[in-house]
Design a protein around this motif. Sequence first.
Motif, PDB file in Angstrom:
ATOM      1  N   LEU A 204      39.235  52.754  45.502  1.00  0.00           N
ATOM      2  CA  LEU A 204      39.163  51.330  45.238  1.00  0.00           C
ATOM      3  C   LEU A 204      40.154  50.635  46.152  1.00  0.00           C
ATOM      4  N   ARG A 205      39.719  49.543  46.754  1.00  0.00           N
ATOM      5  CA  ARG A 205      40.597  48.770  47.628  1.00  0.00           C
ATOM      6  C   ARG A 205      40.390  47.290  47.338  1.00  0.00           C
ATOM      7  N   LEU A 206      41.488  46.579  47.169  1.00  0.00           N
ATOM      8  CA  LEU A 206      41.455  45.142  46.956  1.00  0.00           C
ATOM      9  C   LEU A 206      41.793  44.445  48.263  1.00  0.00           C
ATOM     10  N   TYR A 207      40.935  43.537  48.638  1.00  0.00           N
ATOM     11  CA  TYR A 207      41.199  42.658  49.774  1.00  0.00           C
ATOM     12  C   TYR A 207      41.425  41.290  49.162  1.00  0.00           C
ATOM     13  N   ALA A 208      42.664  40.814  49.263  1.00  0.00           N
ATOM     14  CA  ALA A 208      43.005  39.585  48.550  1.00  0.00           C
ATOM     15  C   ALA A 208      43.794  38.641  49.430  1.00  0.00           C
ATOM     16  N   TYR A 209      44.467  37.797  48.753  1.00  0.00           N
ATOM     17  CA  TYR A 209      45.245  36.750  49.373  1.00  0.00           C
ATOM     18  C   TYR A 209      46.220  37.321  50.401  1.00  0.00           C
ATOM     19  N   GLU A 210      46.352  36.649  51.500  1.00  0.00           N
ATOM     20  CA  GLU A 210      47.225  37.111  52.575  1.00  0.00           C
ATOM     21  C   GLU A 210      48.691  37.136  52.158  1.00  0.00           C
ATOM     22  N   ASP A 211      49.072  36.302  51.205  1.00  0.00           N
ATOM     23  CA  ASP A 211      50.472  36.244  50.806  1.00  0.00           C
ATOM     24  C   ASP A 211      50.818  37.197  49.663  1.00  0.00           C
ATOM     25  N   ALA A 212      49.880  38.024  49.233  1.00  0.00           N
ATOM     26  CA  ALA A 212      50.151  38.998  48.174  1.00  0.00           C
ATOM     27  C   ALA A 212      50.893  40.194  48.768  1.00  0.00           C
ATOM     28  N   SER A 213      51.899  40.658  48.031  1.00  0.00           N
ATOM     29  CA  SER A 213      52.657  41.823  48.502  1.00  0.00           C
ATOM     30  C   SER A 213      51.853  43.099  48.255  1.00  0.00           C
ATOM     31  N   GLU A 214      52.262  44.170  48.888  1.00  0.00           N
ATOM     32  CA  GLU A 214      51.587  45.461  48.685  1.00  0.00           C
ATOM     33  C   GLU A 214      51.687  45.878  47.220  1.00  0.00           C
ATOM     34  N   GLY A 215      52.836  45.619  46.602  1.00  0.00           N
ATOM     35  CA  GLY A 215      53.015  45.944  45.182  1.00  0.00           C
ATOM     36  C   GLY A 215      52.082  45.156  44.286  1.00  0.00           C
TER      37      GLY A 215
END
Length: 101
Positions: free
Chosen positions: A5-16
């Motif tokens: 599973l991989r989430l592609y989300a907001y550019e400002d979201a941290s890896e954590g």
Amino acid sequence: MSYRLRLYAYEDASEGELQAAEQRFRTALEESLGHESLVLPVYNAYMRLVGIYGESPAEDVLSPEELEIFTQWQAAELAATTAALGPHRYMGDAQFEIRPA
């Protein structure tokens, strides 16, 4: 059958933050479907149905079995997205990718 599973989300979201959202998505998806081993087969069946009938088919064109898979996956995906992204799940362009491990 295990999956990745991989989430592609907001550019400002941290890896954590991404990893935590992925875990919430995974947990909710597996709970909704009943077990981890069902995620990939149900997802693959759902994607085949979308390929044949589109993303919003009329219920009368699906067989009872197809309708069960279709509605089961959509409910599980909604629960997982809500768990992962919270009440703002419709904001932004977050997407999840599911594939074999």
